[in-house]
Motif scaffolding. Sequence first.
Motif, PDB file in Angstrom:
ATOM      1  N   ALA A  53       0.818  -1.220   0.000  1.00 37.41           N
ATOM      2  CA  ALA A  53       0.000   0.000   0.000  1.00 37.41           C
ATOM      3  C   ALA A  53       0.846   1.262   0.000  1.00 37.41           C
ATOM      4  O   ALA A  53       0.436   2.285  -0.532  1.00 37.41           O
ATOM      5  CB  ALA A  53      -0.920  -0.013   1.211  1.00 37.41           C
ATOM      6  N   ASN A  54       2.048   1.181   0.587  1.00 40.95           N
ATOM      7  CA  ASN A  54       2.857   2.400   0.655  1.00 40.95           C
ATOM      8  C   ASN A  54       3.865   2.519  -0.486  1.00 40.95           C
ATOM      9  O   ASN A  54       4.776   3.326  -0.422  1.00 40.95           O
ATOM     10  CB  ASN A  54       3.556   2.504   2.010  1.00 40.95           C
ATOM     11  N   PHE A  55       3.696   1.752  -1.541  1.00 38.52           N
ATOM     12  CA  PHE A  55       4.551   1.912  -2.722  1.00 38.52           C
ATOM     13  C   PHE A  55       4.278   3.280  -3.344  1.00 38.52           C
ATOM     14  O   PHE A  55       3.119   3.663  -3.515  1.00 38.52           O
ATOM     15  CB  PHE A  55       4.246   0.814  -3.754  1.00 38.52           C
ATOM     16  N   ASN A  56       5.336   3.991  -3.715  1.00 35.77           N
ATOM     17  CA  ASN A  56       5.141   5.281  -4.366  1.00 35.77           C
ATOM     18  C   ASN A  56       5.020   5.078  -5.873  1.00 35.77           C
ATOM     19  O   ASN A  56       5.032   3.957  -6.379  1.00 35.77           O
ATOM     20  CB  ASN A  56       6.260   6.259  -3.983  1.00 35.77           C
ATOM     21  N   ASP A  57       4.891   6.207  -6.564  1.00 33.72           N
ATOM     22  CA  ASP A  57       4.664   6.164  -8.004  1.00 33.72           C
ATOM     23  C   ASP A  57       5.777   5.433  -8.757  1.00 33.72           C
ATOM     24  O   ASP A  57       5.512   4.622  -9.643  1.00 33.72           O
ATOM     25  CB  ASP A  57       4.555   7.615  -8.500  1.00 33.72           C
ATOM     26  N   HIS A  58       7.043   5.688  -8.386  1.00 38.84           N
ATOM     27  CA  HIS A  58       8.165   5.015  -9.047  1.00 38.84           C
ATOM     28  C   HIS A  58       8.049   3.509  -8.918  1.00 38.84           C
ATOM     29  O   HIS A  58       8.276   2.759  -9.860  1.00 38.84           O
ATOM     30  CB  HIS A  58       9.503   5.392  -8.372  1.00 38.84           C
ATOM     31  N   GLU A  59       7.732   3.079  -7.707  1.00 40.34           N
ATOM     32  CA  GLU A  59       7.692   1.649  -7.413  1.00 40.34           C
ATOM     33  C   GLU A  59       6.533   0.965  -8.148  1.00 40.34           C
ATOM     34  O   GLU A  59       6.672  -0.157  -8.641  1.00 40.34           O
ATOM     35  CB  GLU A  59       7.604   1.461  -5.892  1.00 40.34           C
ATOM     36  N   ARG A  60       5.415   1.664  -8.254  1.00 42.66           N
ATOM     37  CA  ARG A  60       4.269   1.104  -8.990  1.00 42.66           C
ATOM     38  C   ARG A  60       4.596   1.005 -10.478  1.00 42.66           C
ATOM     39  O   ARG A  60       4.333  -0.006 -11.123  1.00 42.66           O
ATOM     40  CB  ARG A  60       3.028   1.989  -8.791  1.00 42.66           C
ATOM     41  N   LYS A  61       5.168   2.088 -11.024  1.00 42.03           N
ATOM     42  CA  LYS A  61       5.494   2.099 -12.463  1.00 42.03           C
ATOM     43  C   LYS A  61       6.523   1.019 -12.770  1.00 42.03           C
ATOM     44  O   LYS A  61       6.427   0.323 -13.770  1.00 42.03           O
ATOM     45  CB  LYS A  61       6.043   3.461 -12.857  1.00 42.03           C
ATOM     46  N   ALA A  62       7.520   0.897 -11.895  1.00 37.98           N
ATOM     47  CA  ALA A  62       8.577  -0.097 -12.121  1.00 37.98           C
ATOM     48  C   ALA A  62       7.984  -1.507 -12.100  1.00 37.98           C
ATOM     49  O   ALA A  62       8.394  -2.373 -12.878  1.00 37.98           O
ATOM     50  CB  ALA A  62       9.666   0.053 -11.062  1.00 37.98           C
ATOM     51  N   THR A  63       6.999  -1.745 -11.236  1.00 36.32           N
ATOM     52  CA  THR A  63       6.355  -3.064 -11.166  1.00 36.32           C
ATOM     53  C   THR A  63       5.606  -3.341 -12.479  1.00 36.32           C
ATOM     54  O   THR A  63       5.658  -4.446 -13.024  1.00 36.32           O
ATOM     55  CB  THR A  63       5.394  -3.128  -9.957  1.00 36.32           C
ATOM     56  N   LYS A  64       4.930  -2.305 -12.982  1.00 37.62           N
ATOM     57  CA  LYS A  64       4.214  -2.465 -14.258  1.00 37.62           C
ATOM     58  C   LYS A  64       5.201  -2.751 -15.392  1.00 37.62           C
ATOM     59  O   LYS A  64       4.947  -3.572 -16.267  1.00 37.62           O
ATOM     60  CB  LYS A  64       3.422  -1.193 -14.600  1.00 37.62           C
ATOM     61  N   ASP A  65       6.343  -2.061 -15.370  1.00 36.97           N
ATOM     62  CA  ASP A  65       7.363  -2.274 -16.405  1.00 36.97           C
ATOM     63  C   ASP A  65       7.893  -3.706 -16.349  1.00 36.97           C
ATOM     64  O   ASP A  65       8.152  -4.314 -17.386  1.00 36.97           O
ATOM     65  CB  ASP A  65       8.531  -1.285 -16.231  1.00 36.97           C
ATOM     66  N   ALA A  66       8.050  -4.231 -15.147  1.00 40.74           N
ATOM     67  CA  ALA A  66       8.537  -5.606 -14.986  1.00 40.74           C
ATOM     68  C   ALA A  66       7.579  -6.578 -15.679  1.00 40.74           C
ATOM     69  O   ALA A  66       8.003  -7.505 -16.379  1.00 40.74           O
ATOM     70  CB  ALA A  66       8.665  -5.951 -13.506  1.00 40.74           C
ATOM     71  N   ALA A  67       6.286  -6.338 -15.513  1.00 39.01           N
ATOM     72  CA  ALA A  67       5.285  -7.209 -16.135  1.00 39.01           C
ATOM     73  C   ALA A  67       5.351  -7.091 -17.655  1.00 39.01           C
ATOM     74  O   ALA A  67       5.295  -8.087 -18.384  1.00 39.01           O
ATOM     75  CB  ALA A  67       3.898  -6.834 -15.624  1.00 39.01           C
ATOM     76  N   LYS A  68       5.524  -5.867 -18.102  1.00 40.12           N
ATOM     77  CA  LYS A  68       5.565  -5.609 -19.542  1.00 40.12           C
ATOM     78  C   LYS A  68       6.738  -6.364 -20.186  1.00 40.12           C
ATOM     79  O   LYS A  68       6.606  -6.928 -21.272  1.00 40.12           O
ATOM     80  CB  LYS A  68       5.736  -4.106 -19.750  1.00 40.12           C
ATOM     81  N   ILE A  69       7.866  -6.367 -19.499  1.00 39.11           N
ATOM     82  CA  ILE A  69       9.052  -7.038 -20.031  1.00 39.11           C
ATOM     83  C   ILE A  69       8.785  -8.519 -20.277  1.00 39.11           C
ATOM     84  O   ILE A  69       9.244  -9.094 -21.256  1.00 39.11           O
ATOM     85  CB  ILE A  69      10.267  -6.827 -19.083  1.00 39.11           C
ATOM     86  N   CYS A  70       7.988  -9.152 -19.393  1.00 39.59           N
ATOM     87  CA  CYS A  70       7.754 -10.595 -19.592  1.00 39.59           C
ATOM     88  C   CYS A  70       6.480 -10.858 -20.394  1.00 39.59           C
ATOM     89  O   CYS A  70       6.008 -11.995 -20.463  1.00 39.59           O
ATOM     90  CB  CYS A  70       7.752 -11.343 -18.255  1.00 39.59           C
ATOM     91  N   GLY A  71       5.924  -9.825 -21.010  1.00 40.75           N
ATOM     92  CA  GLY A  71       4.789 -10.030 -21.902  1.00 40.75           C
ATOM     93  C   GLY A  71       3.447 -10.075 -21.204  1.00 40.75           C
ATOM     94  O   GLY A  71       2.484 -10.631 -21.733  1.00 40.75           O
TER      95      GLY A  71
END
Length: 546
Positions: free
Chosen positions: A144-162
């Motif tokens: 819950a306390n993830f900031n914007d960078h951390e959320r975006k980076a998590t989304k990018d990680a998913a994108k990398i693996c399709g």
Amino acid sequence: MGVVIGIDLGTTNSCVAYLEAGKPKVIPNLEGQRTTPSVVSLTSSGETLIGSLALRQAVTNPENTVLAIKRLIGKKYDSKEAKETEKKMPYKLAGADNGDVMVVVNSEMISPQEVSSLILGYLKECAESYLEQDVEEAVITVPANFNDHERKATKDAAKICGLKVLRVINEPTSACLAYGLEAKKNAIAAVYDLGGGTFDITLMEISDGVFHVLATNGNSYLGGEDFDNRIVDWIMEEFKKENNVDLSKNKLARQRIKEAAERAKQALSFSMESKIHLPFIFSDKSGPMHIQLSLTRAKLEDLTSDLISATFPFIEQTLKDSKLTPRDIDQVILVGGQTRMPKIKEMIANFFGKKPIEDINPEEIVALGAAVQSGIIEGKTDESTLLLDVTPLSLGIETENDTFVKIIERNTTIPTRRSRVFTTVKHNQKRVRVHVLQGESSKASDNISLAEFNLVGIYAAPAGVPQISVTFEIDADGIVKVSAKDEDSGRIQKIEVKPSSGLSSEQIEKIIQKTQEEGGEEEEEGIEQAEEKEEVEETEEEEKEE
Ligand code: AMP
């Protein structure tokens, strides 16, 4: 639309689930386990190991085995957290050109997004094998306390693996979703989540299928691993007392001791005493040395009581934020493996004056909730189920004298959009630097820097005359967009966005290409192109309006 999976990408363990006949169900991994260690290892022969396989060889390859990557995702190399991780973890860290933290494995720098994408890719593969179909979409949970960078980076990680992320939801919200599916009554719930590496407390209002987050707080550097480390330190002290040998710098011994410490800790949730036996932990001229110790539940509680106590100020803060008292909480939900510790259950029960619910597996509930959310998106569940979330940290900009001006206060329900008018400080100022920050400190420099905007082409005017309205938007995933407008002319000013963190779309594309060359997914390009088009359209619109 194929099956949308729900993923709990945990610090220590990850879990994947989906919705079957309206009920969330855990998908076992390729080894038949219900959770997968969030561990990635690159061997010297170029092999990539993920999950249990990686964990099993961590003792022999500690420097190239990446554990707890979630602690680093979206972080800067010079952050307190990266420094702390560097001290505690056997692998090395480095800084990227933009200051982001990178992991050094086999002398190569890898971003935390790439490491996380390997774990997500493995979970995707497990789901595809289990469901016997391609899986391309997911709901992913974050603390819950993830900031914007951390959320975006998590989304990018998913994108990398399709994987296309349909929604990012807060872990405690997800836990409530899993719970609320079974018990749709009006209630205020406290979700206490103590996993391997993070702690969150969230107060939720559940009424007739509507979930509303009242307040969230936490510490992304407090978790079960800290409990393990306390036991490790104790074992090392005992060993030193007995043998006059300091094992703290011996990486191999440390890893073995850490594994034994965690096993003992877990066993002590069910028994009062646990034996720690580590033969041949060290040897010198005098011969081999062994560890043979007995740890009692009471000793464990003594070693870790301050860690448990450290969670309570956060609970008190959320209660204060929501103007509630412990007695106002109807249900207490425990999430995360560490909450199996009896002392934690006891202290929580005493604090709230009621026993926490225990009928849901604390390691699986978050993934199950994400599966429920995927069902909502797919239209498979009751349409009245609505998810309202809040932003965990305040958002605003830096003004004169290192002052932070909040535009969106923390705990505001998202999605949301707020504007505030700013002006110039000097006569005939043509350009304004807007520094976007996230955090709670009134001092700008104490908060997290998200981006910098240069508003250019402001009309020449005395200081304080131009009216520049800055608009912050947070979408349903908690991701922030900022725009700016000169109110005098009504024109939208051209803004130069200089993201100060994260992977650029070119970098993501490069990584995807690399993955494809190595035999990865092929359909990834479609997702990337759609998003690029969106960005181009936005730019064109701005230019037209100018
Ligand atoms: P999670 O992040 O939810 O997978 O939780 C992982 C953490 O839970 C690790 O630190 C585990 O050691 C801890 N854990 C798992 N089982 C137990 C148990 N029986 N007693 C205490 N801690 C546990």
